[in-house]
Motif scaffolding. Structure first.
Motif, short mmCIF file in Angstrom:
data_model
loop_
_atom_site.label_atom_id
_atom_site.label_comp_id
_atom_site.label_asym_id
_atom_site.label_seq_id
_atom_site.Cartn_x
_atom_site.Cartn_y
_atom_site.Cartn_z
N UNK A 1 20.98 33.91 34.01
CA UNK A 1 22.29 33.89 32.87
C UNK A 1 22.34 32.80 32.65
N UNK A 2 23.28 33.01 31.42
CA UNK A 2 23.82 31.93 30.28
C UNK A 2 24.80 31.03 30.21
N UNK A 3 24.99 29.96 30.82
CA UNK A 3 25.95 29.12 31.16
C UNK A 3 26.06 28.09 30.23
N UNK A 4 27.12 28.15 30.22
CA UNK A 4 28.36 27.66 28.53
C UNK A 4 29.19 26.78 29.55
N UNK A 5 29.15 25.54 29.22
CA UNK A 5 30.11 24.50 30.09
C UNK A 5 31.46 24.47 29.28
N UNK A 6 32.32 23.26 29.96
CA UNK A 6 33.48 22.74 29.29
C UNK A 6 33.30 22.17 27.86
N UNK A 7 34.71 21.50 27.60
CA UNK A 7 35.33 21.58 26.22
C UNK A 7 34.62 20.05 25.91
N UNK A 8 34.55 19.46 27.09
CA UNK A 8 33.47 17.77 27.11
C UNK A 8 33.03 17.47 27.83
N UNK A 9 31.90 18.43 28.44
CA UNK A 9 30.77 19.32 29.35
C UNK A 9 29.54 18.80 27.82
N UNK A 10 28.73 19.56 28.60
CA UNK A 10 27.28 19.34 28.66
C UNK A 10 25.82 20.23 29.63
N UNK A 11 25.05 20.98 28.87
CA UNK A 11 23.99 21.59 29.76
C UNK A 11 24.43 20.36 31.11
N UNK A 12 23.79 19.44 30.87
CA UNK A 12 23.24 18.54 31.99
C UNK A 12 24.84 18.95 32.78
N UNK A 13 25.62 18.27 32.47
CA UNK A 13 26.81 18.22 33.59
C UNK A 13 27.39 19.15 33.74
N UNK A 14 27.10 20.46 33.38
CA UNK A 14 27.32 22.22 33.89
C UNK A 14 26.63 22.53 35.79
N UNK A 15 25.02 21.39 34.39
CA UNK A 15 23.89 21.99 35.90
C UNK A 15 24.35 21.15 37.08
N UNK A 16 25.37 19.73 36.95
CA UNK A 16 25.63 19.13 38.67
C UNK A 16 26.58 20.14 38.70
N UNK A 17 27.63 19.99 37.41
CA UNK A 17 29.61 21.09 38.22
C UNK A 17 29.04 22.05 38.94
N UNK A 18 27.72 22.99 38.64
CA UNK A 18 27.70 23.88 39.61
C UNK A 18 26.74 23.86 40.48
N UNK A 19 25.81 22.65 40.80
CA UNK A 19 24.78 23.10 42.05
C UNK A 19 25.16 22.98 43.71
N UNK A 20 26.84 22.28 43.92
CA UNK A 20 26.94 22.84 44.92
C UNK A 20 27.07 24.20 45.37
N UNK A 21 27.25 24.58 44.30
CA UNK A 21 27.08 26.50 44.61
C UNK A 21 26.49 27.28 43.94
N UNK A 22 25.05 26.89 43.01
CA UNK A 22 24.26 27.14 42.86
C UNK A 22 22.82 27.37 44.42
N UNK A 23 22.98 26.39 44.99
CA UNK A 23 22.06 25.84 46.50
C UNK A 23 22.78 27.17 47.40
#
Length: 207
Positions: A16-38
């Motif tokens: 899955x290609x993961x696309x972050x929000x407006x003021x985000x980045x790849x690293x920020x999205x990786x942290x935001x999604x961590x509870x879900x990916x667990x």
């Protein structure tokens, strides 16, 4: 090419290609999604990318009025020409981008070969110059996750995005503009993705 961060999962079979929000980045999205990916199964391989604007000190996939959309569109086509993705996961503006790419894939037959789209807290373009992209309902399987307390992208806007698709699956949660970490939602995502899993041998991954 923008920064790409992959989850270290060489056995991943659905990419899955993961696309972050407006003021985000790849690293920020990786942290935001961590509870879900667990709570996601190990055979879902997540690939996080920076918007091309970040390399020049800018932000987002586009600005007001979707200024910069064309640059992002060409960037996405180039990325798909060099890597394989089974689907797209987008959050906020990244979810709007996922919807736009799904539309370009179908309405303009652009070389964007992905099979599903997951959009969290997304919205759609109301601009006349994009009307041709949504003349018909998009046939690609889509999953839409939205918060009933979202004050940044209200549910009505996320429902408008879902309405662009012919058979959308809508999941509501009680939170705001977040990627919910609820294991039940992770289970729904896994069930949605499972029919599109690619069969690979041990240690083999796409891309």
């Amino acid at each position: 090419m923008a920064l790409i961060i992959t989850e270290d999962d060489p056995m991943g079979t659905t990419r899955l290609l993961c696309l972050h929000g407006c003021h985000g980045s790849a690293e920020i999205l990786r942290r935001q999604i961590a509870p879900l990916t667990a709570s996601l199964p190990a055979d879902i391989d997540l690939v996080f990318v920076d918007a091309p604007s970040l390399s020049s000190g800018d932000f987002g996939w586009w600005h007001e009025g979707l200024r910069g959309w064309e640059r992002t569109r060409e960037w996405a086509i180039e990325l798909f020409s060099s890597q394989h993705f089974d689907g797209i996961f987008g959050f906020s503006q990244g979810a709007a981008l996922a919807g736009m790419l799904a539309a370009v894939r179908e309405a303009e037959s652009a070389p964007l070969p992905f099979d599903l789209a997951i959009m969290v807290g997304g919205f759609t373009s109301p601009l006349p110059q994009h009307a041709h992209l949504f003349e018909g309902k998009l046939s690609i399987p889509s999953l839409h996750i939205m918060g009933r307390s979202d004050r940044i992208v209200p549910m009505r806007d996320s429902l408008l995005l879902a309405g662009r698709f012919s058979d959308p699956i809508v999941i509501e949660h009680g939170g705001g503009h977040v990627i919910p970490g609820d294991p039940a939602i992770a289970g729904r995502i896994a069930a949605f993705v499972a029919p599109h899993a690619q069969v690979t041998g041990p240690g083999v991954r796409h891309g």
